[in-house]
Design an enzyme around this catalytic site. Structure first.
Site, PDB file in Angstrom:
ATOM      1  N   GLY A 238      94.585  36.289  35.585  1.00  0.00           N
ATOM      2  CA  GLY A 238      96.029  36.181  35.442  1.00  0.00           C
ATOM      3  C   GLY A 238      96.513  36.159  34.008  1.00  0.00           C
ATOM      4  O   GLY A 238      95.753  36.269  33.043  1.00  0.00           O
ATOM      5  N   CYS A 264      87.173  31.860  27.658  1.00  0.00           N
ATOM      6  CA  CYS A 264      87.955  32.946  28.252  1.00  0.00           C
ATOM      7  C   CYS A 264      89.406  32.505  28.496  1.00  0.00           C
ATOM      8  O   CYS A 264      90.154  32.332  27.556  1.00  0.00           O
ATOM      9  CB  CYS A 264      87.264  33.437  29.529  1.00  0.00           C
ATOM     10  N   PHE A 265      89.811  32.287  29.747  1.00  0.00           N
ATOM     11  CA  PHE A 265      91.170  31.814  30.011  1.00  0.00           C
ATOM     12  C   PHE A 265      91.398  30.485  29.288  1.00  0.00           C
ATOM     13  O   PHE A 265      92.494  30.226  28.787  1.00  0.00           O
ATOM     14  CB  PHE A 265      91.360  31.639  31.516  1.00  0.00           C
ATOM     15  N   PHE A 309      93.897  39.737  28.243  1.00  0.00           N
ATOM     16  CA  PHE A 309      94.890  39.090  27.386  1.00  0.00           C
ATOM     17  C   PHE A 309      94.172  38.465  26.197  1.00  0.00           C
ATOM     18  O   PHE A 309      92.960  38.231  26.243  1.00  0.00           O
ATOM     19  CB  PHE A 309      95.653  38.009  28.157  1.00  0.00           C
ATOM     20  N   HIS A 354      82.015  34.910  27.469  1.00  0.00           N
ATOM     21  CA  HIS A 354      81.265  34.153  28.471  1.00  0.00           C
ATOM     22  C   HIS A 354      79.884  33.744  27.957  1.00  0.00           C
ATOM     23  O   HIS A 354      78.923  34.510  28.083  1.00  0.00           O
ATOM     24  CB  HIS A 354      81.100  34.984  29.750  1.00  0.00           C
ATOM     25  N   GLU A 356      77.851  31.701  29.232  1.00  0.00           N
ATOM     26  CA  GLU A 356      76.876  31.431  30.307  1.00  0.00           C
ATOM     27  C   GLU A 356      76.018  32.657  30.608  1.00  0.00           C
ATOM     28  O   GLU A 356      74.963  32.541  31.240  1.00  0.00           O
ATOM     29  CB  GLU A 356      77.597  30.969  31.576  1.00  0.00           C
TER      30      GLU A 356
END
Length: 385
Positions: A238, A264-265, A309, A354, A356
């Site tokens: 989103g 990230c977000f 984004f 990321h 991970e």
């Protein structure tokens, strides 16, 4: 999305972009119609982890690697409870999996979960189109869903755009759960699930962290009810401009001075919490081969990305924020996009990618160690005042 059972023979399928470009191929996975934002992933491997990454919710993923499905689907590499992509686009699907870990074919798994896909198209031409024109709305149609081109284009243009989409609550857990520490418990972390991947709490658990995964709707009282040594904000789908609740929650954590890590977000949420803006990238970064420089060490890492984004923060100056000085800690070497932030006066940092590494390289695993070091060095007294 609408789907129906597919037959043994390949059904003709059509991919329609919102600018009118059309690709024709064969159905892959479920037969029917689906809509989303067309994006491309440059990863050569790791398609199962990509499909099950909640950050891909409402996106139609185009794989730039031409041959997909050769390792089938197993029961170990799922990053969440289901496939989240809205649609899947491949050039040359494998006919037979060739991995001892495979339990079923990718085609069958997509069909079983109702994911409409298309195969046999020129994914290189489609990727170049998206690079030139930008990510855009798309529809995939097969079987009875196929109509004349003008009708299909009209349906695509009626689909919602990704800009302005508030999606975290649609993919996050609705109930809190705990991932126990492996070996001796050293820390407790409250992880706010905005679309978390399963490997992320696992990487923290490997380091002796007991992870309390909380819903995206968690309050500051919920976060501190677990008596955390640190707070984590996950990846997710989103538009970050819609994430007002997550921003307010992060600001409350920053006020208390609790060690904080976002990915990230979560990086975009930290950017907003510090007063920076966010913006939509032309076509985003997706794949497991993105070069990023850690500006705190000068080291260049090959990293796993999935973001459309980014944070709008100055690259070469230290910024004053309501929570002290902040700087850009990581930058993408392809396009100078902000890939990390850190506060200089409070224990908080984030990255846009990321660490991970599921799937992906392990160059960025040190970030979890950096988080544990932060929790080791920041005194707990006064954090929850």
């Amino acid at each position: 999305m609408t789907t129906s059972a597919r037959g043994v023979d390949r059904t003709p399928a059509v991919l329609v972009l919102e600018d009118g470009r059309i690709f024709r191929g064969r159905s892959y996975g479920a037969v029917g119609a689906t809509f989303g934002e067309a994006v491309f992933s440059t990863g050569m491997t790791g398609y199962q982890e990509t499909l099950t990454d909640p950050s891909y919710h409402r996106q139609v993923v185009v794989m730039t690697a031409p041959h997909i499905g050769n390792t089938g689907i197993n029961d170990e590499d799922m990053e969440s409870r289901k496939i989240w992509v809205s649609g899947y686009v491949v050039r040359d699907p494998a006919r037979v999996p060739s991995s001892w870990r495979s339990r079923r074919t990718l085609d069958d798994e997509l069909a079983a979960q109702g994911v409409v896909g298309i195969s046999g198209i020129d994914t290189r031409a489609l990727t170049r189109h998206l690079r030139e024109r930008g990510a855009m709305r798309v529809g995939i149609f097969s079987g009875d869903a196929v109509q004349d081109d003008a009708a299909l284009l009209a349906r695509v243009r009626e689909a919602p755009e990704m800009a302005g989409a508030d999606l975290s609550a649609e993919v996050a857990t609705t109930e809190a759960y705990v991932v126990p520490a492996m070996g001796e418990k050293k820390f407790t972390v409250a992880a706010v699930d905005l679309g978390i991947k399963g490997m992320t709490p696992y990487r923290m658990a490997e380091r002796g962290i007991e992870v309390h995964v909380l819903p995206a709707t968690a309050s500051v009282e919920d976060v501190y009810a677990v008596d955390p040594d640190g707070v984590f904000f996950s990846n997710g789908p989103g538009d970050p401009s819609t994430a007002d609740h997550a921003v307010a929650l992060m600001q409350a954590v920053l006020e208390r001075g609790t060690p904080l890590f976002g990915i990230c977000f979560g990086n975009q949420i930290l950017g907003r919490a510090l007063g920076f803006g966010t913006y939509k990238l032309k076509y985003g970064h997706r794949g497991i081969n993105q070069p990023v420089q850690d500006r705190t060490t000068g080291k260049v890492e090959v990293t796993a990305h999935n973001h459309g984004f980014a944070v709008d923060a100055p690259l070469d100056t230290v910024s004053d924020t309501p929570y002290g000085r902040a700087e850009v800690s990581h930058v993408c070497l392809n396009d100078n996009v902000v890939e990390g932030l850190r506060l200089l006066d409070r224990p908080a940092f984030s990255v846009q990618y990321h660490p991970e590494a599921a799937a992906g390289p392990h160059d960025a695993a040190y970030l979890f160690d950096r988080f544990t070091s932060l929790m080791s060095t920041v005194p707990m007294e006064g954090q929850r005042a």
